[in-house]
Design an enzyme around this catalytic site. Structure first.
Site, short mmCIF file in Angstrom:
data_model
loop_
_atom_site.label_atom_id
_atom_site.label_comp_id
_atom_site.label_asym_id
_atom_site.label_seq_id
_atom_site.Cartn_x
_atom_site.Cartn_y
_atom_site.Cartn_z
N GLY A 123 0.79 -1.23 0.00
CA GLY A 123 0.00 0.00 0.00
C GLY A 123 0.81 1.26 0.00
O GLY A 123 0.38 2.29 -0.50
N CYS A 124 1.99 1.24 0.62
CA CYS A 124 2.76 2.49 0.74
C CYS A 124 4.16 2.35 0.19
O CYS A 124 5.07 3.05 0.62
CB CYS A 124 2.80 2.94 2.20
SG CYS A 124 3.50 1.72 3.33
N GLY A 125 4.38 1.42 -0.71
CA GLY A 125 5.70 1.31 -1.33
C GLY A 125 6.69 0.71 -0.36
O GLY A 125 6.45 -0.32 0.26
#
Length: 292
Positions: A123-125
């Protein structure tokens, strides 16, 4: 390792060998509206799958695709040896390429384990412990090998420009080059991405049975940490860059015994790794815990 090409359109097999960029017409926005044409750098989407599982999609410059797939597989840590790559099948789409790679079972199980670890962090790299381990991986330290002799760098920038055949026509391309231990510029690979160019060169070196501990590799781009990772995984002894490195890349190069050289335009080559003697001197450490 074998390579099979399956054409899905009328595009030729030239997609898998370096070729001159296409030219495009333009009109200058002046009073005379002068017309002209310019060769522009080519790029296409390349998807890679390992044993049927999709792994990555990236934009690359068409040409030397099998070199790229081999180098990418090695420098990304998917495989640890070219012997673990059993087959590469290349397919051509209208605006894309696909490489179906068959790798050894041991490498495939390791890859699937890695994907399971990263499943919760998409979701957030780069997020979470597992993702940080991928960004700052544990790498095997290289054997200590003497840096190249300074004389080998004489006129190297000019020779690199001559070797960049594609960039001469279009510009906007990075290059990775292999120079032998006697100064011969033996291999050159170009791409819109500096990481892609290095992966193509690593693959070309593997396929040409080049010993990476001999000679050195030159990058026309800046030196990013990922380039250090790729060079160490490919067992390259010396990495030369035309742009200055960051402090973090120097630290990683020294830690892993990678010779790191910056070749400025108007001054002598600068050897950052191994560290100069004065950098090995112990520094005074201030311990704040003892101040209480």
């Amino acid at each position: 390792m074998t390579c099979t090409i399956t054409p899905l359109t009328q595009l030729s097999e030239a997609n898998f060998a370096a070729h001159k960029p296409d030219r495009y017409q333009y009109v200058e926005m002046n009073t005379g509206r002068t017309q002209g044409s310019k060769a522009l750098a080519s790029e296409t989407a390349l998807s890679i799958s390992f044993n049927g599982i999709s792994y990555a999609v990236m934009m690359v410059t068409p040409g030397n695709i099998e070199d790229f797939v081999t180098g990418f597989s090695l420098s990304s840590g998917v495989v640890h040896s070219a012997r673990e790559i059993h087959d590469v099948q290349l397919s051509v789409g209208q605006d894309s390429l696909h490489a179906a790679v068959e790798i050894a079972n041991r490498a495939f199980w390791a890859l699937k384990s890695q994907r399971r670890q990263l499943a919760g962090t998409s979701g957030c790299g780069i997020c979470g412990v597992e993702a940080l381990e991928q960004a700052l991986p544990s790498l095997e330290v290289l054997p200590e090998i003497a840096p190249p002799k300074p004389a080998l760098f004489a006129g190297l920038r000019e020779r690199i420009q001559q070797a960049q055949v594609l960039a001469q026509h279009s510009g906007a391309l990075h290059a990775a080059l292999y120079v032998t231990d006697v100064g011969e510029l033996a291999l050159c690979r170009e791409d819109i991405g500096r990481h892609n160019a290095l992966d193509k060169l690593i693959g070309a070196m593997v396929r040409a049975n080049v010993n990476p501990e001999q000679g050195f590799v030159v990058m026309t781009s800046r030196c990013s940490l990922e380039l250090i990772h790729k060079a160490v995984r490919a067992r390259i002894a010396t990495l030369v860059t035309l742009s200055a490195p960051t402090s973090l890349t120097v630290q990683w190069a020294r830690r892993h015994h990678l010779n790191l050289v910056h070749l400025p335009k108007n001054s002598a080559p600068r050897l950052y790794s191994p560290a100069p003697i004065q950098d090995h001197q112990p520094r005074k450490q201030h311990c704040y815990l003892n101040d209480q």
